[in-house]
Write a protein that holds these residues in place. Structure first.
Motif, short mmCIF file in Angstrom:
data_model
loop_
_atom_site.label_atom_id
_atom_site.label_comp_id
_atom_site.label_asym_id
_atom_site.label_seq_id
_atom_site.Cartn_x
_atom_site.Cartn_y
_atom_site.Cartn_z
N GLU A 1 0.86 -1.18 0.00
CA GLU A 1 0.00 0.00 0.00
C GLU A 1 0.90 1.23 0.00
O GLU A 1 2.06 1.16 0.42
CB GLU A 1 -0.93 0.02 1.22
N ASP B 1 4.89 -2.72 5.24
CA ASP B 1 4.30 -3.39 6.41
C ASP B 1 4.75 -4.84 6.55
O ASP B 1 5.13 -5.29 7.63
CB ASP B 1 2.77 -3.34 6.33
N HIS C 1 2.25 5.91 10.28
CA HIS C 1 2.13 5.39 8.93
C HIS C 1 3.10 6.17 8.05
O HIS C 1 2.84 7.31 7.69
CB HIS C 1 0.69 5.51 8.41
ZN LIG Z 1 2.69 0.75 7.36
#
Ligand SMILES: [Zn+2]
Length: 299
Positions: free
Chosen positions: A35, A46, A174
């Motif tokens: 992503e 991630d 993030h």
């Molecule tokens: Zn992440």
């Protein structure tokens, strides 16, 4: 990412797996997806992070690391709203997304593979956040009574005892300072700060944490060190619990997994946060993220 010992299931020979298993019957299952993570980080941050953390932990403390699962929950419900707010209207998001029920059923089958092989402990580590890490804990609690291996599920920040916010909670973000620094430490080829816009240029909105310019490899190494130590201790704790509890249950067949899913997990779908409707105005019809934003299987 370099480790001294072979710990990756997919890269080991049968005799290596057998001796690693005999020394420490602990399996790591790692999760994340592709992503957007700002212009400076590779899309797979991630899972790259979770898998590399598990490899270092297994290298130092024992255990085997399963092939990483790069397909994870996104584009649905709250995730669609996040994409609208933080990524915006881009033509291609390059996400390897699945709906929650598909992901969590895969997790059940992965746990079955571990239990059938005779692992005594399994650590499920996700580098992808949102509410899905809470749902992973819910799932593990539901199925633990039917599984022999002692299970612990966590988002990687739960193990990050080197980084704290002002309120004492573990640092997480993030694609800001925390994640970018971690990836610098774990997979340096996957961070390129030269891809950031020049100072003073408009900040890109592309899913980027606001403090990304404070990222550094040394900060990342300190976080990783704390996480590896935490995971090692958790693995020993789970193995000791197995030794003390001597569980009789063991998940062996696909039929057992299907029955577990139908009888134990599906009736509790309402407890899964990623399956709930979002209390927010609908996304604009021209949003590339509108298609699955309102989708839910449980109101
Ligand atoms: Zn992440």
């Amino acid at each position: 990412m370099n480790t001294r010992n072979k710990v990756r299931w997919e890269r080991m020979f049968p005799d290596e797996l057998e001796s690693a298993f005999t020394a420490c019957p602990l399996l790591y299952l790692t999760y994340g997806l592709c992503e957007p993570h700002g212009p400076q980080n590779a899309l797979g941050l991630d899972a790259l992070k979770a898998h590399a953390l598990a490899c270092h932990a297994a290298d130092e403390h024992g255990g085997i690391v399963a092939p990483p699962d790069y397909w994870h929950i996104h584009e649905v419900g709250q995730f669609a709203h996040w994409l609208e707010a933080r990524v915006g209207h881009i033509e291609r998001g390059w996400m390897s997304a699945l709906p929650p029920w598909q992901h969590f059923k895969n997790v059940c089958y992965q746990i079955r593979a571990a239990d059938n092989l005779g692992f005594k402990a399994v650590i499920l580590l996700t580098g992808h956040y949102g509410a899905n890490w809470e749902d992973l804990k819910t799932l593990v609690a539901l199925i633990q009574p039917h599984v022999g291996a002692r299970l612990h599920a966590l988002p990687d920040f739960e193990a990050n005892t080197a980084g704290f916010f002002g309120d004492g909670t573990h640092a997480r973000d993030h694609a800001g300072k925390v994640e970018t620094s971690q990836l610098m430490a774990l997979e340096p080829d996957c961070v390129d700060l030269s891809r950031l816009p020049p100072d003073g240029a408009p900040e890109p909105q592309f899913a980027l944490g606001p403090d990304f310019r404070l990222s550094g490899r040394r900060e990342g190494e300190a976080m990783v060190k704390s996480q590896v130590a935490w995971l090692g201790a958790k693995g020993r704790e789970l193995l000791a619990r197995h030794e003390a509890e001597k569980p009789a249950a063991r998940l062996r067949s696909y039929d057992q997994v299907e029955a577990l899913w139908r009888d134990v997990v599906v009736p509790k779908f309402a407890d899964f946060k990623t399956m709930r409707a979002v209390e927010a105005p609908p996304l604009p019809a021209d949003s590339p993220w509108a298609a699955n934003a309102a989708y839910r299987i449980w109101a």
